[in-house]
Design an enzyme around this catalytic site. Sequence first.
Site, PDB file in Angstrom:
ATOM      1  N   ARG A 263       0.827  -1.264  -0.109  1.00 27.91           N
ATOM      2  CA  ARG A 263       0.124  -0.065   0.026  1.00 27.91           C
ATOM      3  C   ARG A 263       0.841   1.274   0.023  1.00 27.91           C
ATOM      4  NH1 ARG A 263      -2.749  -3.948  -0.288  1.00 27.91           N
ATOM      5  NH2 ARG A 263      -4.880  -4.275   0.833  1.00 27.91           N
TER       6      ARG A 263
ATOM      7  N   CYS B 277     -10.593  -0.601   3.598  1.00 27.46           N
ATOM      8  CA  CYS B 277      -9.881  -0.747   5.074  1.00 27.46           C
ATOM      9  C   CYS B 277      -9.318   0.532   5.447  1.00 27.46           C
ATOM     10  CB  CYS B 277      -8.811  -1.735   4.931  1.00 27.46           C
ATOM     11  SG  CYS B 277      -9.548  -3.574   4.829  1.00 27.46           S
TER      12      CYS B 277
HETATM   13  P1  FAD Z   1      -7.698   8.221  -4.722  1.00 26.48           P
HETATM   14  O1  FAD Z   1      -8.480   7.528  -3.613  1.00 26.48           O
HETATM   15  O2  FAD Z   1      -8.332   9.162  -5.409  1.00 26.48           O
HETATM   16  O3  FAD Z   1      -6.372   8.659  -4.159  1.00 26.48           O
HETATM   17  C1  FAD Z   1      -5.649   8.122  -3.379  1.00 26.48           C
HETATM   18  C2  FAD Z   1      -3.970   8.516  -3.367  1.00 26.48           C
HETATM   19  O4  FAD Z   1      -3.471   8.620  -4.698  1.00 26.48           O
HETATM   20  C3  FAD Z   1      -4.051  10.267  -3.279  1.00 26.48           C
HETATM   21  O5  FAD Z   1      -2.768  10.534  -2.324  1.00 26.48           O
HETATM   22  C4  FAD Z   1      -3.943  10.833  -4.502  1.00 26.48           C
HETATM   23  O6  FAD Z   1      -3.394  11.977  -4.389  1.00 26.48           O
HETATM   24  C5  FAD Z   1      -3.149   9.836  -5.006  1.00 26.48           C
HETATM   25  N1  FAD Z   1      -3.369   9.710  -6.635  1.00 26.48           N
HETATM   26  C6  FAD Z   1      -4.301   9.444  -7.394  1.00 26.48           C
HETATM   27  N2  FAD Z   1      -4.252   9.617  -8.810  1.00 26.48           N
HETATM   28  C7  FAD Z   1      -3.004   9.833  -8.939  1.00 26.48           C
HETATM   29  C8  FAD Z   1      -2.189  10.067  -9.925  1.00 26.48           C
HETATM   30  N3  FAD Z   1      -2.811  10.097 -11.140  1.00 26.48           N
HETATM   31  N4  FAD Z   1      -1.160  10.603  -9.709  1.00 26.48           N
HETATM   32  C9  FAD Z   1      -0.554  10.645  -8.429  1.00 26.48           C
HETATM   33  N5  FAD Z   1      -1.111  10.463  -7.499  1.00 26.48           N
HETATM   34  C10 FAD Z   1      -2.473  10.159  -7.660  1.00 26.48           C
HETATM   35  N6  FAD Z   1      -7.392  -0.915  -1.905  1.00 26.48           N
HETATM   36  C11 FAD Z   1      -6.534  -1.862  -1.828  1.00 26.48           C
HETATM   37  O7  FAD Z   1      -5.498  -1.704  -1.927  1.00 26.48           O
HETATM   38  N7  FAD Z   1      -6.997  -3.176  -1.910  1.00 26.48           N
HETATM   39  C12 FAD Z   1      -8.259  -3.489  -1.717  1.00 26.48           C
HETATM   40  O8  FAD Z   1      -8.742  -4.887  -1.504  1.00 26.48           O
HETATM   41  C13 FAD Z   1      -9.392  -2.412  -1.711  1.00 26.48           C
HETATM   42  N8  FAD Z   1     -10.635  -2.660  -1.558  1.00 26.48           N
HETATM   43  C14 FAD Z   1     -11.587  -1.489  -1.324  1.00 26.48           C
HETATM   44  C15 FAD Z   1     -12.895  -1.677  -1.509  1.00 26.48           C
HETATM   45  C16 FAD Z   1     -13.636  -0.694  -1.355  1.00 26.48           C
HETATM   46  C17 FAD Z   1     -15.188  -0.852  -1.259  1.00 26.48           C
HETATM   47  C18 FAD Z   1     -13.241   0.572  -1.531  1.00 26.48           C
HETATM   48  C19 FAD Z   1     -14.373   1.982  -1.296  1.00 26.48           C
HETATM   49  C20 FAD Z   1     -11.841   0.853  -1.505  1.00 26.48           C
HETATM   50  C21 FAD Z   1     -11.022  -0.184  -1.586  1.00 26.48           C
HETATM   51  N9  FAD Z   1      -9.450   0.004  -1.357  1.00 26.48           N
HETATM   52  C22 FAD Z   1      -8.852  -1.110  -1.564  1.00 26.48           C
HETATM   53  C23 FAD Z   1      -9.005   1.257  -1.556  1.00 26.48           C
HETATM   54  C24 FAD Z   1      -8.904   2.297  -2.793  1.00 26.48           C
HETATM   55  O9  FAD Z   1      -9.624   1.663  -3.547  1.00 26.48           O
HETATM   56  C25 FAD Z   1      -7.303   1.798  -3.301  1.00 26.48           C
HETATM   57  O10 FAD Z   1      -6.259   2.440  -2.072  1.00 26.48           O
HETATM   58  C26 FAD Z   1      -7.025   2.527  -4.608  1.00 26.48           C
HETATM   59  O11 FAD Z   1      -5.806   2.217  -4.958  1.00 26.48           O
HETATM   60  C27 FAD Z   1      -7.300   4.140  -4.492  1.00 26.48           C
HETATM   61  O12 FAD Z   1      -7.239   4.383  -5.799  1.00 26.48           O
HETATM   62  P2  FAD Z   1      -7.962   5.662  -6.302  1.00 26.48           P
HETATM   63  O13 FAD Z   1      -7.922   6.009  -7.856  1.00 26.48           O
HETATM   64  O14 FAD Z   1      -9.317   5.771  -5.743  1.00 26.48           O
HETATM   65  O15 FAD Z   1      -7.347   7.068  -5.580  1.00 26.48           O
HETATM   66  N1  EPU Z   2     -11.349 -11.068  10.623  1.00 26.58           N
HETATM   67  C1  EPU Z   2     -11.800 -10.903  11.942  1.00 26.58           C
HETATM   68  N2  EPU Z   2     -12.806 -10.016  12.426  1.00 26.58           N
HETATM   69  C2  EPU Z   2     -13.148  -8.772  11.024  1.00 26.58           C
HETATM   70  C3  EPU Z   2     -12.341  -8.843  10.184  1.00 26.58           C
HETATM   71  C4  EPU Z   2     -11.485  -9.988   9.816  1.00 26.58           C
HETATM   72  O1  EPU Z   2     -11.649 -11.917  12.618  1.00 26.58           O
HETATM   73  O2  EPU Z   2     -13.755  -8.208  11.597  1.00 26.58           O
HETATM   74  C5  EPU Z   2     -10.156 -12.127  10.319  1.00 26.58           C
HETATM   75  C6  EPU Z   2     -10.639 -12.888   9.170  1.00 26.58           C
HETATM   76  O3  EPU Z   2     -11.561 -13.951   9.801  1.00 26.58           O
HETATM   77  C7  EPU Z   2      -9.353 -13.370   8.649  1.00 26.58           C
HETATM   78  C8  EPU Z   2      -8.334 -12.326   8.965  1.00 26.58           C
HETATM   79  O4  EPU Z   2      -9.112 -11.513  10.007  1.00 26.58           O
HETATM   80  O5  EPU Z   2      -9.217 -14.703   9.373  1.00 26.58           O
HETATM   81  C9  EPU Z   2      -8.232 -11.449   7.651  1.00 26.58           C
HETATM   82  O6  EPU Z   2      -9.540 -10.777   7.311  1.00 26.58           O
HETATM   83  P1  EPU Z   2      -9.480 -10.644   5.706  1.00 26.58           P
HETATM   84  O7  EPU Z   2      -9.317 -11.830   5.130  1.00 26.58           O
HETATM   85  O8  EPU Z   2     -11.075  -9.950   5.714  1.00 26.58           O
HETATM   86  O9  EPU Z   2      -8.646  -9.705   5.442  1.00 26.58           O
HETATM   87  P2  EPU Z   2      -8.021  -8.220   6.019  1.00 26.58           P
HETATM   88  O10 EPU Z   2      -6.671  -8.640   6.108  1.00 26.58           O
HETATM   89  O11 EPU Z   2      -8.990  -7.753   6.612  1.00 26.58           O
HETATM   90  C10 EPU Z   2      -7.128  -7.450   3.310  1.00 26.58           C
HETATM   91  C11 EPU Z   2      -6.952  -6.226   2.761  1.00 26.58           C
HETATM   92  C12 EPU Z   2      -8.111  -5.936   2.035  1.00 26.58           C
HETATM   93  C13 EPU Z   2      -8.299  -6.810   0.913  1.00 26.58           C
HETATM   94  C14 EPU Z   2      -8.584  -8.246   1.613  1.00 26.58           C
HETATM   95  C15 EPU Z   2      -8.624  -9.305   0.603  1.00 26.58           C
HETATM   96  C16 EPU Z   2      -5.605  -4.776   4.193  1.00 26.58           C
HETATM   97  C17 EPU Z   2      -5.629  -3.524   5.160  1.00 26.58           C
HETATM   98  N3  EPU Z   2      -6.785  -5.233   3.850  1.00 26.58           N
HETATM   99  O12 EPU Z   2      -8.256  -7.642   4.575  1.00 26.58           O
HETATM  100  O13 EPU Z   2      -7.733  -4.638   1.424  1.00 26.58           O
HETATM  101  O14 EPU Z   2      -9.615  -6.498   0.187  1.00 26.58           O
HETATM  102  O15 EPU Z   2      -7.529  -8.453   2.525  1.00 26.58           O
HETATM  103  O16 EPU Z   2      -7.577  -9.807   0.163  1.00 26.58           O
HETATM  104  O17 EPU Z   2      -4.587  -5.293   3.798  1.00 26.58           O
HETATM  105  C18 EPU Z   2      -7.928  -2.232   1.540  1.00 26.58           C
HETATM  106  O18 EPU Z   2      -6.757  -2.078   1.674  1.00 26.58           O
HETATM  107  O19 EPU Z   2      -8.756  -1.153   1.831  1.00 26.58           O
HETATM  108  C19 EPU Z   2      -8.552  -3.590   1.431  1.00 26.58           C
HETATM  109  C20 EPU Z   2     -10.048  -3.612   1.614  1.00 26.58           C
END
Ligand code: FAD
Ligand code: EPU
Length: 267
Positions: free
Chosen positions: A148, A195
């Site tokens: 990240r 997250c």
């Molecule tokens: P923004 O949120 O708009 O910006 C994030 C940062 O990137 C800011 O600092 C911004 O200035 C910078 N930035 C954006 N565009 C540019 C550019 N063109 N050049 C330079 N800097 C830039 N993230 C995960 O990693 N894994 C997940 O599984 C995950 N699941 C998600 C699920 C949901 C439902 C939601 C709402 C979010 C989730 N996220 C997850 C978080 C998010 O989607 C990621 O962090 C994503 O990479 C953010 O991209 P964005 O385009 O929305 O950037």
């Molecule tokens: N768990 C709990 N309680 C909770 C949540 C999780 O006990 O409320 C336990 C689950 O049962 C599991 C473990 O924690 O044993 C891990 O949980 P999960 O599989 O949901 O993964 P996570 O580590 O919570 C990460 C990423 C997510 C990504 C998922 C799927 C981070 C911070 N989060 O979640 O990324 O979608 O794995 O790969 O790295 C994001 O970065 O925004 C994000 C959503």
Amino acid sequence: MLRDFTTLKVGGPAELWMVEDETDLKDATSAPYRVLGAGSNLLVGDDGVSERVIRLGRSYNDVRSFNGEPDFWVGAATPLPGLVRRAQQAGLSGLEGLLGVPAVIGGAVAMNAGTRFGELADTLVEVELFANGALTRVPASDLNLSYRRSELPPGAIVTAARLRLTPSTPEAVALTMETVDAARADQPKIKSAGCAFKNPVGDSAGRLIDVAGLKGLRIGGAMVAHEHGNFIINLGDATAADMLALVNDVRSRLEPPLELEWRRWGC
Ligand code: FAD
Ligand code: EPU
């Protein structure tokens, strides 16, 4: 209002600059600025931000030009979900771990978006950046991508990314996607920015918040989701102040405190 451009649906006013080409980028970056992607990892303050907020326009969204080659350039405003789907249909592997990440490519590079099934760094070869008033290309290795995190040069705007995928089959990629999708079953569908916290090494922030009994904790319209402890959701009428107060409350109750994954703007 920036709340209209973020998935968390909080955030006050800002001056929005839509850019379509290098000339626009030069104009837009002539005063202090921030870059907005899909707004899916942002907590924006209720008073907004004083800097210009730059959005990359349609000319940077070129998923349609992706023709199934494993090595290709893609514009920074291209939505990741559509690209993940197109890659699967073309039988190319490497992006399927990012299924469900609602980013655009620029934001996915900046955050090195990922899941435990893969991250953008796995496929990123090179980026095109607008930095110091000019476009330049740099190898992905210069960005030191890690969990990240990226080390973009200060003020650099990602305008395009070159990805290299691996030939596979649509069926095999779709099968992995089912697993990735299943891993999201516990993630709430309510307004969030994914997250809130990064996972500490070897553990899950969601699990730690859960065992601390913090699910359901609420301040104003912000709540720790019952489904998953690391999702701090907007019940509908939350302010940024609510979200931030709850984030700080959760952090203060855990030792060591968790590191915020959301980027904070103006708060
Ligand atoms: P923004 O949120 O708009 O910006 C994030 C940062 O990137 C800011 O600092 C911004 O200035 C910078 N930035 C954006 N565009 C540019 C550019 N063109 N050049 C330079 N800097 C830039 N993230 C995960 O990693 N894994 C997940 O599984 C995950 N699941 C998600 C699920 C949901 C439902 C939601 C709402 C979010 C989730 N996220 C997850 C978080 C998010 O989607 C990621 O962090 C994503 O990479 C953010 O991209 P964005 O385009 O929305 O950037
Ligand atoms: N768990 C709990 N309680 C909770 C949540 C999780 O006990 O409320 C336990 C689950 O049962 C599991 C473990 O924690 O044993 C891990 O949980 P999960 O599989 O949901 O993964 P996570 O580590 O919570 C990460 C990423 C997510 C990504 C998922 C799927 C981070 C911070 N989060 O979640 O990324 O979608 O794995 O790969 O790295 C994001 O970065 O925004 C994000 C959503």
